[in-house]
Design a protein around this motif. Structure first.
Motif, mmCIF file in Angstrom:
data_model
loop_
_atom_site.group_PDB
_atom_site.id
_atom_site.type_symbol
_atom_site.label_atom_id
_atom_site.label_comp_id
_atom_site.label_asym_id
_atom_site.label_seq_id
_atom_site.Cartn_x
_atom_site.Cartn_y
_atom_site.Cartn_z
ATOM 1 N N THR A 44 -18.575 -53.981 11.724
ATOM 2 C CA THR A 44 -19.187 -53.570 10.455
ATOM 3 C C THR A 44 -20.629 -54.015 10.303
ATOM 4 O O THR A 44 -21.394 -53.392 9.575
ATOM 5 N N GLY A 45 -20.989 -55.140 10.938
ATOM 6 C CA GLY A 45 -22.328 -55.682 10.750
ATOM 7 C C GLY A 45 -22.490 -56.392 9.417
ATOM 8 O O GLY A 45 -23.594 -56.745 9.027
ATOM 9 N N ASP A 46 -21.402 -56.611 8.709
ATOM 10 C CA ASP A 46 -21.442 -57.223 7.382
ATOM 11 C C ASP A 46 -20.322 -58.264 7.315
ATOM 12 O O ASP A 46 -19.135 -57.914 7.301
ATOM 13 N N MET A 47 -20.694 -59.544 7.278
ATOM 14 C CA MET A 47 -19.704 -60.614 7.319
ATOM 15 C C MET A 47 -18.765 -60.559 6.117
ATOM 16 O O MET A 47 -17.551 -60.721 6.260
ATOM 17 N N ALA A 48 -19.306 -60.315 4.917
ATOM 18 C CA ALA A 48 -18.447 -60.271 3.731
ATOM 19 C C ALA A 48 -17.446 -59.127 3.832
ATOM 20 O O ALA A 48 -16.259 -59.298 3.508
ATOM 21 N N ALA A 49 -17.892 -57.973 4.276
ATOM 22 C CA ALA A 49 -16.984 -56.828 4.435
ATOM 23 C C ALA A 49 -15.934 -57.134 5.496
ATOM 24 O O ALA A 49 -14.750 -56.796 5.321
ATOM 25 N N ALA A 50 -16.339 -57.768 6.588
ATOM 26 C CA ALA A 50 -15.397 -58.116 7.654
ATOM 27 C C ALA A 50 -14.328 -59.065 7.115
ATOM 28 O O ALA A 50 -13.132 -58.876 7.363
ATOM 29 N N GLN A 51 -14.738 -60.076 6.386
ATOM 30 C CA GLN A 51 -13.780 -61.016 5.814
ATOM 31 C C GLN A 51 -12.839 -60.318 4.833
ATOM 32 O O GLN A 51 -11.636 -60.582 4.826
ATOM 33 N N ASP A 52 -13.382 -59.407 4.029
ATOM 34 C CA ASP A 52 -12.558 -58.687 3.058
ATOM 35 C C ASP A 52 -11.481 -57.847 3.736
ATOM 36 O O ASP A 52 -10.318 -57.881 3.339
ATOM 37 N N VAL A 53 -11.871 -57.079 4.756
ATOM 38 C CA VAL A 53 -10.876 -56.200 5.386
ATOM 39 C C VAL A 53 -9.852 -56.996 6.187
ATOM 40 O O VAL A 53 -8.670 -56.635 6.224
ATOM 41 N N VAL A 54 -10.270 -58.082 6.812
ATOM 42 C CA VAL A 54 -9.313 -58.917 7.541
ATOM 43 C C VAL A 54 -8.361 -59.580 6.549
ATOM 44 O O VAL A 54 -7.136 -59.625 6.782
ATOM 45 N N GLN A 55 -8.889 -60.055 5.440
ATOM 46 C CA GLN A 55 -8.033 -60.668 4.419
ATOM 47 C C GLN A 55 -7.025 -59.650 3.901
ATOM 48 O O GLN A 55 -5.839 -59.956 3.749
ATOM 49 N N GLU A 56 -7.475 -58.430 3.629
ATOM 50 C CA GLU A 56 -6.570 -57.382 3.152
ATOM 51 C C GLU A 56 -5.510 -57.064 4.209
ATOM 52 O O GLU A 56 -4.334 -56.864 3.885
ATOM 53 N N ASN A 84 -8.860 -50.002 10.429
ATOM 54 C CA ASN A 84 -8.681 -48.804 9.608
ATOM 55 C C ASN A 84 -9.270 -48.995 8.205
ATOM 56 O O ASN A 84 -9.893 -48.078 7.655
ATOM 57 N N LEU A 85 -9.086 -50.179 7.650
ATOM 58 C CA LEU A 85 -9.666 -50.458 6.332
ATOM 59 C C LEU A 85 -11.191 -50.399 6.372
ATOM 60 O O LEU A 85 -11.834 -49.850 5.470
ATOM 61 N N ALA A 86 -11.782 -50.965 7.423
ATOM 62 C CA ALA A 86 -13.245 -50.939 7.562
ATOM 63 C C ALA A 86 -13.743 -49.507 7.721
ATOM 64 O O ALA A 86 -14.754 -49.114 7.122
ATOM 65 N N THR A 87 -13.022 -48.715 8.507
ATOM 66 C CA THR A 87 -13.408 -47.315 8.696
ATOM 67 C C THR A 87 -13.292 -46.546 7.386
ATOM 68 O O THR A 87 -14.173 -45.751 7.049
ATOM 69 N N SER A 88 -12.238 -46.801 6.629
ATOM 70 C CA SER A 88 -12.070 -46.138 5.330
ATOM 71 C C SER A 88 -13.193 -46.517 4.364
ATOM 72 O O SER A 88 -13.708 -45.661 3.641
ATOM 73 N N ARG A 89 -13.573 -47.780 4.361
ATOM 74 C CA ARG A 89 -14.696 -48.211 3.508
ATOM 75 C C ARG A 89 -15.964 -47.476 3.887
ATOM 76 O O ARG A 89 -16.729 -47.038 3.029
ATOM 77 N N ARG A 91 -16.244 -44.574 5.361
ATOM 78 C CA ARG A 91 -16.139 -43.165 4.958
ATOM 79 C C ARG A 91 -16.354 -43.005 3.460
ATOM 80 O O ARG A 91 -17.035 -42.074 3.019
ATOM 81 N N ARG A 92 -15.759 -43.893 2.671
ATOM 82 C CA ARG A 92 -15.958 -43.815 1.218
ATOM 83 C C ARG A 92 -17.421 -44.023 0.857
ATOM 84 O O ARG A 92 -17.964 -43.333 -0.004
ATOM 85 N N ALA A 93 -18.061 -44.973 1.520
ATOM 86 C CA ALA A 93 -19.482 -45.229 1.242
ATOM 87 C C ALA A 93 -20.330 -44.025 1.632
ATOM 88 O O ALA A 93 -21.258 -43.643 0.911
ATOM 89 N N ARG A 94 -20.013 -43.420 2.764
ATOM 90 C CA ARG A 94 -20.758 -42.235 3.217
ATOM 91 C C ARG A 94 -20.571 -41.094 2.230
ATOM 92 O O ARG A 94 -21.528 -40.401 1.878
ATOM 93 N N THR A 95 -19.351 -40.886 1.746
ATOM 94 C CA THR A 95 -19.077 -39.836 0.769
ATOM 95 C C THR A 95 -19.814 -40.111 -0.539
ATOM 96 O O THR A 95 -20.397 -39.201 -1.133
ATOM 97 N N ALA A 96 -19.816 -41.355 -0.968
ATOM 98 C CA ALA A 96 -20.517 -41.717 -2.204
ATOM 99 C C ALA A 96 -22.022 -41.494 -2.073
ATOM 100 O O ALA A 96 -22.665 -41.003 -3.007
ATOM 101 N N MET A 97 -22.570 -41.835 -0.917
ATOM 102 C CA MET A 97 -24.008 -41.616 -0.700
ATOM 103 C C MET A 97 -24.338 -40.123 -0.697
ATOM 104 O O MET A 97 -25.352 -39.710 -1.271
ATOM 105 N N ALA A 98 -23.507 -39.323 -0.064
ATOM 106 C CA ALA A 98 -23.739 -37.877 -0.046
ATOM 107 C C ALA A 98 -23.665 -37.318 -1.466
ATOM 108 O O ALA A 98 -24.489 -36.486 -1.855
#
Length: 180
Positions: A44-56, A84-89, A91-98
């Protein structure tokens, strides 16, 4: 292979710890959280996001711990869920940006006074003259195409253009005189 990441977090990129079978969830979590977080950080390149998805992913493993603990490689299951959670995040971010790009407010320059005057003058012309002037001068259609489109003779289109130009010249010249 150990590595130092983001302010001193040291982790191993391999998570080949002891199998989870026969161990409790707490031991499994302690053995695999850090290596999985490092792997997801690399993804992900984002430590907080990595920790969040691993925790989930670990939360999901906990709710199914009896089944997950009996798997051949429970860490692979948790890794796949986190991935899969990181990939879903993403995709959601990409959709929101679009969505945001399509719906953001665009600021355009105001029309020039000449353009406003022309639009006002065109609005005063009879419909056929206005359509002929717009199609000929703004859409660059030849007289023959306008005549075919409108279902009239070319002479009629020429007459509309002549009358339209004359009326526009009068209106636009009057506006120029009043502005000065």
């Amino acid at each position: 292979m150990s590595t130092l990441l983001d302010g001193g977090i040291v982790g191993s990129l391999s998570d080949s710890g002891p199998p989870a079978r026969g161990r409790g969830f707490d031991e499994f979590y302690a053995a695999y959280f850090q290596p999985l977080t490092v792997q997801l950080f690399a993804y992900t390149g984002d430590m907080a996001a990595a920790q969040d998805v691993v925790q989930e992913a670990f939360c999901r493993a906990l709710s199914r711990w009896k089944r997950v603990a009996e798997m051949d490689d429970p860490a692979a299951w948790v890794r796949r869920v986190a991935w899969n959670l990181a990939t879903s995040r993403w995709r959601r971010a990409r959709t929101a940006m679009a969505f945001a790009r399509r719906h953001r407010e665009e600021h355009v320059a105001a029309p020039s006074p000449d353009r406003v005057a022309l639009a006002q003058a065109l609005a005063t012309l009879p419909e056929q003259q206005r359509r002929a002037v717009i199609l000929h001068y703004l859409a660059d259609l030849p007289i023959s195409d306008i005549a075919r489109q409108e279902g009239v003779a070319e002479g009629t289109v020429k007459s509309w253009l002549h009358r339209g130009r004359t009326a526009l010249a009068t209106r636009l010249t009057d506006k120029e005189t009043h502005r000065a």
